[in-house]
Structures are given as C-alpha cells and as structure tokens.
Design an enzyme around this catalytic site. Sequence first.
Site, short mmCIF file in Angstrom:
data_model
loop_
_atom_site.label_atom_id
_atom_site.label_comp_id
_atom_site.label_asym_id
_atom_site.label_seq_id
_atom_site.Cartn_x
_atom_site.Cartn_y
_atom_site.Cartn_z
CG ASN A 59 1.60 14.35 -4.32
OD1 ASN A 59 0.84 13.86 -3.63
ND2 ASN A 59 1.44 13.80 -5.66
CD1 TRP A 60 -2.41 13.60 -1.03
CD2 TRP A 60 -1.63 12.24 0.34
NE1 TRP A 60 -2.90 12.33 -1.69
CE2 TRP A 60 -2.32 11.41 -0.47
CE3 TRP A 60 -1.12 11.60 1.37
CZ2 TRP A 60 -2.26 10.06 -0.51
CZ3 TRP A 60 -1.06 10.27 1.65
CH2 TRP A 60 -1.79 9.46 0.54
CG HIS B 165 -5.84 6.28 -6.27
ND1 HIS B 165 -5.05 6.39 -7.10
CD2 HIS B 165 -5.51 6.45 -4.97
CE1 HIS B 165 -3.73 6.76 -6.46
NE2 HIS B 165 -3.99 6.59 -5.28
CE1 TYR C 156 -0.57 3.84 -4.66
CE2 TYR C 156 -1.91 3.46 -6.57
CZ TYR C 156 -1.06 4.20 -5.80
OH TYR C 156 -0.87 5.45 -5.84
NE ARG D 265 0.07 7.33 -10.77
CZ ARG D 265 -0.14 7.12 -9.42
NH1 ARG D 265 -1.37 6.48 -9.34
NH2 ARG D 265 0.61 7.49 -8.43
NE ARG E 273 4.65 5.07 -11.87
CZ ARG E 273 4.52 5.25 -10.34
NH1 ARG E 273 4.98 4.34 -9.61
NH2 ARG E 273 3.88 6.07 -9.91
CG ASN F 5 0.71 12.53 -9.38
OD1 ASN F 5 0.14 13.41 -8.71
ND2 ASN F 5 0.77 11.51 -8.37
CG ASP G 261 -6.31 -24.31 -25.66
OD1 ASP G 261 -5.71 -23.76 -24.59
OD2 ASP G 261 -5.66 -25.40 -25.90
CD GLU G 262 -12.03 -24.04 -29.82
OE1 GLU G 262 -12.78 -23.77 -30.82
OE2 GLU G 262 -12.11 -24.96 -29.23
#
Length: 745
Positions: free
Chosen positions: A111-112, A209, A218, A272, A276, A387, A487-488
């Site tokens: 992974n870079w 991305h 991010y 994503r 976590r 990942n 509120d509807e």
Amino acid sequence: MSGSTDNRSTPVPEVQAAIGRVDALAQEHLATLETSDRRAYLWRDLPFEGNENRQSLDTRRSFARIEAIARAYATAGSEFEREPEVRAQLLSGLDWLYENRYNESLEQAGNWYNWQIGTPLQLTSAVLLLYDDVDEARRDAYMTAVNKFCPQPDHTGANRIWTSRVVAQRAALVDDDRMLTAARDGIAPALTFVDAGDGFYRDGSFIQHEQHPYTGGYGLAVVASTAWFVHLLDGSPWQLQRSDLSELLDWIDIGFEPWLYRGSFLSPVRGRYIARQDSQDHAAGRSATQALVHLAFSVDSHRSVPLKGLARHLLEEEQFTDVYNTRDIGTIIYAKALTDDPDTVPRAPSQVTRVFPAMDRVVHRRPNFTFAIAMSSSRIATYESANTENLKGWHTGSGATYLYNSDLAHYDDHYWPTIDPTSIPGTTVPVGDRPNAFGAGYLSDKEWAGGATFASLAAIGMDFRTFTDGPDESALTGKKSWFLLGDEIVALGTDINGSSGERVQTVVENRKVINRNAQTLTVDGSALHGWPTDETLRESSWLHLAGPTSDSGIGYVFPDPTEIHVRQESRTGAWSDINNSPPHRDATEHRRDFVTLWIDHGTDPVQKTYSYILLPGATTDTTASYARQPAVDVLANTNYVQAVRREDVLAANFWRNGAPTVGGITCHGPASVLRVRDRDQMSLIVADPTQSYEGRLRINLNESASHVISSDPRITVHRLAPGITLSVDLTRSQGSSYVVTFESA
C-alpha cells in the site's frame, strides 16, 4: 501540538486523565515489545508476514507504537518521562525498523499510503518527540528514508495535506529551509476550492478518491492537519498567512458545520469510516470538535469569534461521549480556555436545508432533528470499500435516509455491525445478502440526484439503477423523491422495475431500539406486542415507534393504506463482519434490537410505486391525528412527475419533458421545482438535478403577478399576465437552485 507545558504543576483533572491515557498506551506497548538481539519483529502481532500490503501496514503500525511510547517519554508528568531505559528501547526500536523495514535502499511495495504518508508521519513525529536524544547521524539516516518515499507534497485532498506535513516535519528535523517553504506552499491546493476531483467545493461538498463523499473522513483530516500546520509554523518565516485559510474557513461554514449534530458527525459523509469501531459517529464528532478548537485559536479575530462560539457549543453540548477523551494535552488546554472564557458565546450550527450537488448529499436540519439523504448517480458512487473495509456498505448511498434526534446512541453503540445491511432505510433494493464489497465504487448511468431548496423546504429526487453482476437490463431501476417540508418528510417512489428474479423492497425504517419494552410500535392505534415479531400488516394507514426519549418518537403515515411488513428482532454482529483491515478488525460479538418496516414490491416488479410520510418527534396521538387529516396532498406519483402540496407550498420533481401540468405548473423539461406563497408574494425555485441540461428551461404558471420583486440573473420572466411565463438558463448550473419572487396580482 501538545506537550510543552509542565503538567506536574497543572491541577486540571482532564490533563491528568490525558497523561494517564498516554501512560497506559505506552505501558501496553512496552510490555509486549520484543527486545531480543535476534528479533524478527518488534511486536509479535505485527510479524511482517503475509502479502506486501499487510507487511507495509505492520511497518506503519510498528512506528505508530514507537511514537506512542515516545509521547509518554516526552510528556511532563508521565511515569515514563525521560526514563533512560525507555529511551534506550526507543532508539533500539527505531534503529531496527530503519535497518530492516524502512530505509532508502528499499523499494516501495504494498500500500503506497503506508510508505509515503502513514509510516513517515509516525517516524517524524517520534523523532520530534525524541529530538534531544536522537543524534545527528541517526536523524539524517531516518530522514533520508523519509525523503526517498515522500520527497515533496503530492496527491490531492487530505493526502496532499498529509504529504505536506511529512515534508514539513522532516524539514524541521534537518533544518531544511527550502523544503519548509515547499511544505507550506504545497498545502495550498488542498486549501482552495476545486471544480473537479478531490477536495472541497463551493457548494460545501468534499470528495476524496474521485467519487466518494468524505466530509467527515478525509475532510475532517484536512481541518485537523491544517490547524496543526498553523501551530507548527506560527511565528516563523514560513507561517501561513491568514488569507491562505479563507476558503477553507468558508467551506467549514457551508460544508462542515451542517454535518455536526449534538456531538456526532453524520454517517452519510464519512465513507468507509463508518465501518471502524474506533470511529463511530460520536468519536468522529469528538475529533471534529477538537480540530475546530485548535483552528479557532489559529485565525484572525474576525473569523475566530464565530469559530470559537461553534467550538464552545460543541464542547458543552456533547452528552454521549467525553470530548476531553484525548491524549493530546494541547487540545485540552485550548478547550478549557474556550469554556472558561466569559467572552466566548456558544453558537449552535445553523438550521439549514441544503443540497450538496457535487456529492449527491442532502441535509435537513430542524430544531429537534436532522435528516440526511445519501444518493448516487453517474457522478458519485454508491459506496466505498477499500483495504477490506466497509464490506457490507452495499446500500448506504442508494437513496439511504438517516434520521438523527435525541436518541444519541442510535448510530453509535455498534449500530453498523448489527444492523441488517440489506435493509437500509430509504432504499429500494433487491432482497438478500450480497458478497462482501459487492458493487463498491459503482457509478450508474443515471444523472438525476439532487433538487431545489428554499429555507426549510426542498424537492429532492433520485433516478436510480442498482448494481448487478448480470446483464444491465436486469438491474433494478426506479425514481425516488423526498419532499422536505419543515417537520414533515414525504417519500414517494415510482417507475420501480426489475427483472433479475429477485424480490424487491422499499425500506421505510430500520431503527435500533434501546428498550424493546418501552419503545412500543403502534399500528393504527393498537400496540404490537411480542418479541421477536415478523408480521404483515394489511392496509395500514399509520404506525408510530416510540423513542427512548420523549421527543424521539417517529410517526409513519401512508396516504394510501399500504401492506407493511414488520420485523422486531435481536441481531448479533461483530466489527470484523464489516471490516477485515487489521487495525480495525474485532471479532467481539454485539447484540442489539431493531425494528424494521418495509414495503414488498414482489419479484421482478413492473411500474410499482410507494408513498409514506415521516413525522420525526411525533407522539402516537399526533401521528393518529395527522393520519386522519394529513396536511400534505400527493398530487402526482408517476414516471413523468412526482409532486405534493402542503398549504402554500408545492414541491415537484418533473422527470422529463412532456410531464402534465401539476398544481398549476407546467415544466418543459427535467427539473426540481418549489412554489412558495407568503401573503402577497410568491417565490418559484428551480434546479437541474441532472447537472446536464443545456440551454433555457421554460416554465408556465397558471397564475398572474403584478411585478417581479427579485430574480436570479439566470431567470428571465417573459410574461406576468395572464399567467406567468419564465425561462431559466440551466447551462452548467451544477445543481444550484435559482429563485424568482413575484408580487401577486
């Protein structure tokens, strides 16, 4: 950004607690550190085995543990402060990692991110903490490795900020004036508005991305790292000018602040990260608060006053987690200064209804709740899985709806690993599980996602096509509208078609309940008892789900009596079910209770529809009363137009040219339209959610006006009477809303 204060003379309990957390983490890592001369790793659970991605991750995590120990060593008041044995272990560990895992003779593999950002950030931070104890030869060697893999600021968005930070920390360690300048100048592209790609947009969106909304991931990292930059360089020849921060601060106002709700950062803009365990909504909200605290002390007085007010409000409002739960002592000192300052007045986020066209997201903030919609299109992907994270995020951006209220635990407390991921509220999807990461990054061929807004009103629509691993023609398609009327919230679906051989459902609700005995589900006036429950309710007109607090109940009204499926169940799940990335994998099982409501459209539906109204905060009685006499009329629910009317508001989505006149409005092309009357005035609001219309869109109204009070320059009024005729230039409008206001005739 922390650590220079002599904490031994500081009586602040929160500071002492932070030191305790620093020590506890250091103790944990020291206790398991391998010290043998023949060691093949520093920690047994980070053995540098497996594929190259895993090995590069083990390298980053090893440096992170070294940094955590170094923080304790450098923290005044720590039990490890300047301990010779700890210093020796730190230097030995750094030497071993440099010789075996991260040096200039190696080539990047795996992974870079771990090579260019993750590892060098941890390494340079550790050496900064140990500065007086790391001799020049060591510093030069370590930093030569850093310089190989991250020689200059690179990439876009948050990654640009991070690489700039690596370059700045390396430059500070080796007294490289030229690269400090490069680091400062390198962050500029990440602090200015972009028109495409990664970064923050003038409409408040944040993309990372290329096709994923990431304000709370991010985007949050950009805010936090920028605050760090300001502190690092302040008072030096390389300090950031306050003008360098102006566009970032503008974006915080319009694009960051709206996603903060009572201590949480809303899930639909966290990508994503929702998968976590250590970054649930309130943890992300806490990180946002801490970042804003630092930034509030980093800007000029004109910008700092409202920012300090917001930060103080967030600090004082959080009731679910401890906002002082951090190992960063500087954060605590700044936060205490804010809350103790009599001149800093708390300022709550504005109550806004806003479309973010560049990321297909909508937020609708009301005094007692916040409602959000996560859509996708040919521009924005359904969800991100990378990942081995967010493995079951299949439908989280497919017209998913998120309702936040005073039930602060709802999207926290292990919501994402325990919810049924096939039944996300607001979505119309095929029934059943999908393979892990199925359809991740999918862009449909549909352009329509967005709508028109005005004050607390909005007409939002999404033309959808679900991902399929079969022929494209078998994909599920349809059109969805949400009309946000204070509120509807009115939800309409139409043109629902599929031919994949799967059953299709529209999910009205999938709510985690804290107390199954108290949070009663009432159906047409009768409480539904028993647990678990799996029932089909014939011809229901309304339901009500009680909340754990007096104002967190939710009413569901069906304008046309509808067959509703109800499931009350306990579900068990683990974070490892949705995240297999080693730093986040946790197989501990959690059990939570859920109430799910859905409409079954059958197998291979043809031209199916649905309609329902959400009443956040409603009681059983107010829901029953509303169902007897709804305030909203559904005027149309077809594949040409969907429209509703409530008193002096008409909201419509005209899907294509040739749509019939609705409520006195004829629209000669695709558009979202609002008509709002206020006494003797009438406003018309128009937007192009496709973001592709070229030219002028003509609209006719079967009412007259005496004159134009105000108008957007893109709107041309051709006739006021008899009947109003106007046109709107929607060329390259990027989903914006345009308003014209008339004085009634």
